[in-house]
Enzyme design. Structure first.
Site, mmCIF file in Angstrom:
data_model
loop_
_atom_site.group_PDB
_atom_site.id
_atom_site.type_symbol
_atom_site.label_atom_id
_atom_site.label_comp_id
_atom_site.label_asym_id
_atom_site.label_seq_id
_atom_site.Cartn_x
_atom_site.Cartn_y
_atom_site.Cartn_z
ATOM 1 C CE LYS A 145 -24.754 -12.901 -25.222
ATOM 2 N NZ LYS A 145 -25.610 -14.021 -25.624
ATOM 3 C CG ASP B 71 -28.910 -15.147 -24.277
ATOM 4 O OD1 ASP B 71 -29.566 -14.443 -25.067
ATOM 5 O OD2 ASP B 71 -27.692 -14.984 -24.065
ATOM 6 C CE1 TYR C 268 -28.809 -13.355 -35.326
ATOM 7 C CE2 TYR C 268 -29.716 -12.400 -37.331
ATOM 8 C CZ TYR C 268 -28.903 -12.311 -36.229
ATOM 9 O OH TYR C 268 -28.167 -11.169 -36.020
ATOM 10 N N GLY D 59 -20.229 -22.584 -25.774
ATOM 11 C CA GLY D 59 -19.975 -21.175 -25.494
ATOM 12 C C GLY D 59 -21.110 -20.569 -24.680
ATOM 13 N NE ARG E 87 -15.640 -22.095 -24.397
ATOM 14 C CZ ARG E 87 -16.056 -21.252 -25.329
ATOM 15 N NH1 ARG E 87 -15.930 -21.557 -26.605
ATOM 16 N NH2 ARG E 87 -16.608 -20.108 -24.986
#
Ligand code: ATR
Length: 290
Positions: free
Chosen positions: A66, A102, A226, A129, A156
């Site tokens: 991405k 998203d 999911y 992330g 991060r």
């Protein structure tokens, strides 16, 4: 001849995107084929280049591509620009646009499926992330009161907090395994898991990202995982008496956003949900020997 569109990622494993996207194209009888395109990082540039073909609508993009894809397209929409990641590529006559649905998928699932209004709410976000970036920007844009980003790698989380602070001032970064997580979770109205902990086939598959006994009964716990539909975190949440939301609605709504960008038509979300659930059920069944 059918137009082509597909999902670029590596490895792709069992993905349900082809099932629910194809159902949406078929609903409108559009001559479009949606494929799974597992693409090694070395071949990513060539794959993105192939989307310039007039027979292509574009693509979806997933882990781990991405961020890199954002540098391979001709322009970015506002959402992809802010998040720094592309999950949808749209081919137009004058080039490729990198988009990000998203954040739309996250907020729409939170409101429509979860019945939760983020404005004025205290949120703890687990992970930092790509998926976390989309959620953090969306929550900031929608007026969340505060955001605590908890990640295994603190650096991060701090970097994401720095990027969002312009829009949301009350923001903090903490370590996922550190002493501050308990206090943050106990005060939260919404707890979002964007880590891969609890994911089927993931390294930490049977674990929850949170220690037991700290989820407040008044919270909504949103797990972006999911598969499985009931993760260890959601089991913990249910035991605490909290409301639960799994990751399927976000997956379908980000896909619905992509479908609308490619076709200009309203996504048939009920048809997409139905197809997504059936594909998940098929995946859960023991496979016959072949
Ligand atoms: P995505 O685009 O799905 O968010 P990603 O960018 O690879 O995927 O991010 C994965 C997230 O899951 C990260 O927050 C990662 O933590 P690190 O930044 O410390 O790597 C988190 N994660 C993955 N495995 C984990 C584990 N076993 N325990 C805790 N966090 C984990």
């Amino acid at each position: 001849m059918a137009s082509l569109v597909g999902l670029i990622g590596f490895p792709l494993g069992h993905t349900i995107s082809p099932a629910f996207q194809q159902a949406a194209f078929d609903y409108y009888s559009l001559p479009v084929e949606y494929h799974a395109w597992p693409t090694h990082p070395d071949l990513l540039e060539a794959k993105v280049g192939s989307l310039r073909d007039p027979g292509s609508l574009g693509a979806n993009v997933t882990v781990p591509h991405k961020e890199r894809v954002a540098g391979m397209v001709d322009r970015l929409d506002a959402s992809a620009q802010a998040i720094g990641a592309v999950n949808t590529i749209v081919r137009e006559n004058d080039g490729l646009t990198g988009c990000n649905t998203d954040a739309y998928g996250f907020i729409t699932s939170l409101r429509v499926t979860g019945g939760f209004e983020p404005r004025g709410k205290r949120v703890v976000l687990l992970g930092a992330g790509g998926a976390a970036r989309a959620a953090a920007f969306a929550l900031a844009e929608e007026g969340a009161a505060s955001l605590v980003i908890a990640n295994r790698t603190l650096r991060r989380a701090s970097s994401l907090a720095d990027d969002v602070r312009d829009v949301l001032r009350d923001i903090a970064s903490i370590s996922l395994d550190g002493p501050d997580i308990e206090g943050a979770v106990r005060k939260a109205d919404l707890i979002v898991n964007s880590t891969s902990v609890g994911m089927e086939g993931g390294g930490a598959g049977s674990a929850s990202p949170l220690p037991p006994g700290i989820i407040p009964s008044s919270a909504l716990v949103y797990d972006m995982v999911y598969n499985p539909t009931e993760t260890p975190l959601l089991r913990q949440a249910a035991q605490a008496g909290a409301a639960c939301l799994g990751g399927l609605p976000m997956l379908v709504y980000q896909g619905a956003g992509a479908f609308e960008l490619w076709t200009g038509r309203e996504a048939p979300t009920e048809v997409m949900f139905e197809a997504a659930k059936k594909a998940l059920e098929r995946m859960a069944q023991p496979r016959a020997h072949s």
